[in-house]
Design a protein around this motif. Structure first.
Motif, PDB file in Angstrom:
ATOM      1  N   UNK A  77       0.598  -1.550   0.139  1.00  0.00           N
ATOM      2  CA  UNK A  77       0.192   0.204   0.090  1.00  0.00           C
ATOM      3  C   UNK A  77       1.011   1.496  -0.075  1.00  0.00           C
ATOM      4  N   UNK A  78       0.566   2.371  -1.038  1.00  0.00           N
ATOM      5  CA  UNK A  78       1.026   3.456  -0.550  1.00  0.00           C
ATOM      6  C   UNK A  78       0.631   4.756   0.596  1.00  0.00           C
ATOM      7  N   UNK A  79       1.278   4.985   1.291  1.00  0.00           N
ATOM      8  CA  UNK A  79       0.494   5.935   1.904  1.00  0.00           C
ATOM      9  C   UNK A  79       1.158   7.631   2.151  1.00  0.00           C
ATOM     10  N   UNK A  80       0.541   8.288   2.626  1.00  0.00           N
ATOM     11  CA  UNK A  80       0.940   9.880   1.968  1.00  0.00           C
ATOM     12  C   UNK A  80       0.455  10.377   3.181  1.00  0.00           C
ATOM     13  N   UNK A  81       1.736  10.519   4.256  1.00  0.00           N
ATOM     14  CA  UNK A  81       1.816  11.589   5.686  1.00  0.00           C
ATOM     15  C   UNK A  81       1.220  12.972   5.364  1.00  0.00           C
ATOM     16  N   UNK A  82       0.666  13.114   6.304  1.00  0.00           N
ATOM     17  CA  UNK A  82       0.916  14.956   6.752  1.00  0.00           C
ATOM     18  C   UNK A  82       1.416  15.955   6.618  1.00  0.00           C
ATOM     19  N   UNK A  83       2.966  15.411   5.994  1.00  0.00           N
ATOM     20  CA  UNK A  83       4.006  16.293   6.001  1.00  0.00           C
ATOM     21  C   UNK A  83       4.407  16.515   4.529  1.00  0.00           C
ATOM     22  N   UNK A  84       3.424  15.496   4.040  1.00  0.00           N
ATOM     23  CA  UNK A  84       3.351  15.560   2.169  1.00  0.00           C
ATOM     24  C   UNK A  84       4.409  14.517   1.807  1.00  0.00           C
ATOM     25  N   UNK A  85       5.051  13.221   2.625  1.00  0.00           N
ATOM     26  CA  UNK A  85       5.922  12.812   2.660  1.00  0.00           C
ATOM     27  C   UNK A  85       5.010  11.186   2.206  1.00  0.00           C
ATOM     28  N   UNK A  86       5.524  10.191   1.336  1.00  0.00           N
ATOM     29  CA  UNK A  86       4.594   9.283  -0.135  1.00  0.00           C
ATOM     30  C   UNK A  86       5.467   7.703   0.480  1.00  0.00           C
ATOM     31  N   UNK A  87       4.699   6.788   1.431  1.00  0.00           N
ATOM     32  CA  UNK A  87       5.458   6.334   1.938  1.00  0.00           C
ATOM     33  C   UNK A  87       4.595   4.621   0.849  1.00  0.00           C
ATOM     34  N   UNK A  88       5.778   3.694   0.348  1.00  0.00           N
ATOM     35  CA  UNK A  88       4.820   2.566   0.174  1.00  0.00           C
ATOM     36  C   UNK A  88       5.590   1.485   1.502  1.00  0.00           C
ATOM     37  N   UNK A  89       5.071   0.549   1.707  1.00  0.00           N
ATOM     38  CA  UNK A  89       4.197  -0.135   2.701  1.00  0.00           C
ATOM     39  C   UNK A  89       4.215  -1.526   2.595  1.00  0.00           C
ATOM     40  N   UNK A  90       5.149  -2.725   3.024  1.00  0.00           N
ATOM     41  CA  UNK A  90       4.815  -3.605   2.090  1.00  0.00           C
ATOM     42  C   UNK A  90       5.208  -4.163   3.857  1.00  0.00           C
ATOM     43  N   UNK A  91       4.580  -5.536   3.745  1.00  0.00           N
ATOM     44  CA  UNK A  91       4.214  -6.449   4.593  1.00  0.00           C
ATOM     45  C   UNK A  91       4.059  -8.038   4.235  1.00  0.00           C
ATOM     46  N   UNK A  92       5.049  -9.182   4.980  1.00  0.00           N
ATOM     47  CA  UNK A  92       4.375 -10.195   4.192  1.00  0.00           C
ATOM     48  C   UNK A  92       4.569 -10.896   5.760  1.00  0.00           C
ATOM     49  N   UNK A  93       4.495 -12.159   5.628  1.00  0.00           N
ATOM     50  CA  UNK A  93       3.992 -13.498   6.960  1.00  0.00           C
ATOM     51  C   UNK A  93       6.151 -14.010   6.814  1.00  0.00           C
ATOM     52  N   UNK A  94       6.870 -13.864   7.767  1.00  0.00           N
ATOM     53  CA  UNK A  94       7.690 -14.187   8.119  1.00  0.00           C
ATOM     54  C   UNK A  94       7.222 -16.410   8.297  1.00  0.00           C
ATOM     55  N   UNK A  95       7.386 -17.090   7.057  1.00  0.00           N
ATOM     56  CA  UNK A  95       7.456 -18.580   7.688  1.00  0.00           C
ATOM     57  C   UNK A  95       8.511 -19.486   7.890  1.00  0.00           C
ATOM     58  N   UNK A  96       8.144 -20.503   8.602  1.00  0.00           N
ATOM     59  CA  UNK A  96       9.141 -21.071   8.966  1.00  0.00           C
ATOM     60  C   UNK A  96       8.435 -22.913   8.674  1.00  0.00           C
ATOM     61  N   UNK A  97       9.604 -23.977   8.047  1.00  0.00           N
ATOM     62  CA  UNK A  97       9.068 -25.295   7.986  1.00  0.00           C
ATOM     63  C   UNK A  97       7.254 -24.567   7.576  1.00  0.00           C
ATOM     64  N   UNK A  98       6.919 -23.943   6.841  1.00  0.00           N
ATOM     65  CA  UNK A  98       5.447 -24.350   6.290  1.00  0.00           C
ATOM     66  C   UNK A  98       4.510 -23.149   6.993  1.00  0.00           C
ATOM     67  N   UNK A  99       5.213 -22.894   8.613  1.00  0.00           N
ATOM     68  CA  UNK A  99       4.206 -22.508   8.993  1.00  0.00           C
ATOM     69  C   UNK A  99       4.587 -20.882   9.095  1.00  0.00           C
ATOM     70  N   UNK A 100       3.057 -19.853   9.468  1.00  0.00           N
ATOM     71  CA  UNK A 100       3.580 -18.316  10.249  1.00  0.00           C
ATOM     72  C   UNK A 100       4.521 -18.620  11.477  1.00  0.00           C
TER      73      UNK A 100
END
Length: 355
Positions: free
Chosen positions: A122-145
């Motif tokens: 997702x892309x988020x615009x902050x109140x100071x005008x900055x635009x951040x690209x935010x990525x989030x993924x699960x860390x999986x170990x042996x097929x489990x989160x």
């Protein structure tokens, strides 16, 4: 008793057992030390990589507890403390105070809460005008989160550059659009029709002049506007179609069927005029093959303009400027993209309506 080199030693079974145990302990200790050193070197390299990147990085374990956060992320989100050891959701919720569209990040939080394996971009615009690209993924170990990784990248310069490029394109497209809309060819045709009407039907001539004036007034009034109510646009289209039908009579049929609720929505001005003008320009309009244009709203909150395809044999090649104008303007107004397609003998334009 194992350190004598010259005195013969009798090794019984217990001695051999103890000696083997000692050997295994020493060997295991050496291997563990070697593994620990390798892990430390690997962690040190990873830390250097993470700290040297311009991205903000945050790691949380399966329970949602933050186990790592680099300086860049704390700077981007203006955290006055190191959040390691804290629960990630309160930290993210605190960050909501900096986002212009809080509903967007609230939706992200809800998605992660409901689905631990969710992947977020997702892309988020902050109140100071900055635009951040935010990525989030699960860390999986042996097929489990086993946890979650968050990364943030500052894309303000890229976004501003892209917006500037689009705005320049829109400015050029608007100039081309205006040149095409108030063009000598359209005025010449209108005056030719009027000159014929004057000698045939004075009342109709008066109506023609009135509708022609309405059309040009609308073109000039809406020149600098980004959006107009659909009702205002359709009122203009009725005047525009009136002028066309004086010329083409029943060879041209324009059917407008739009719900009252959609009439209150917004549209980029002159969109309908461009689409109708394109249809007339590129298709045969005759008694044998009338051009039929249907304009209506659909269940997806869009305006649909559809006409039968019967291309002129000697039509001038299309420059595509009209459609480029529409696409460029909507790129600044909404994330929904206008769509154009030919399906068999029908040409369809789908224009998103804006609340």
């Amino acid at each position: 008793g194992y350190d004598s080199l010259f005195v013969h030693k009798h090794w019984d079974d217990d001695d051999l057992l103890v000696l083997n145990i000692c050997n295994e302990v020493v060997t295991s200790s050496l291997k563990r030390h070697e593994t620990e050193q390798s892990v430390k070197e690997s962690l040190s390299i990873n830390n250097v990589i993470i700290e040297s990147t311009s991205d903000g990085i945050l790691l949380a374990n399966k329970a949602g507890q933050i186990i790592y956060c680099n300086d860049n992320l704390m700077r981007m989100w203006r955290l006055g403390f190191n959040p390691v050891g804290a629960d990630m959701f309160p930290v993210i919720e605190r960050a909501m105070e900096l986002v212009t569209d809080t509903a967007e990040i609230a939706a992200v939080i809800d998605e992660v809460r409901s689905d631990p394996a969710a992947q977020i971009s997702v892309e988020l615009r902050l109140t100071n005008g900055t635009v951040l690209e935010v990525l989030s993924v699960a860390h999986e170990l042996d097929g489990k989160v086993a946890g979650r990784v968050w990364s943030c990248r500052d894309i303000t310069d890229r976004t501003d550059s892209e917006r500037e490029r689009i705005e320049k394109g829109v400015a050029q497209a608007q100039f081309e659009s205006l040149r095409n809309q108030i063009n000598p060819h359209f005025l010449f045709n209108s005056l030719n029709v009027l000159s014929s009407l004057v000698h045939i039907d004075a009342d109709l001539s008066e109506k023609f002049i009135d509708q022609l004036a309405r059309s040009y007034r609308y073109l000039l009034e809406q020149k600098g506007k980004e959006l107009v109510p659909l009702k205002v646009e359709t009122d203009f289209i009725r005047s525009f179609v009136f002028l066309l039908k004086i010329r083409f009579e029943e060879k041209l049929q324009v059917n407008v069927n739009i719900s009252a609720s959609s009439m209150e929505q917004l549209i980029a001005p002159l969109t309908l005029q461009l689409l109708i003008e394109n249809a007339v320009k590129h298709n045969i309009v005759s008694v044998e093959e009338p051009l039929i244009i249907d304009i209506y709203d659909d269940a997806m909150g869009c305006l649909v303009v559809r006409n039968n395809v019967q291309l002129r044999m000697n039509s001038m090649p299309s420059t595509g400027l009209g459609l480029k104008n529409i696409v460029s303007r909507y790129a600044l107004l909404t994330e929904r993209i206008p769509k154009f397609k030919i399906d068999g003998k029908e040409y369809t334009a789908v224009i998103p309506l804006i609340k």
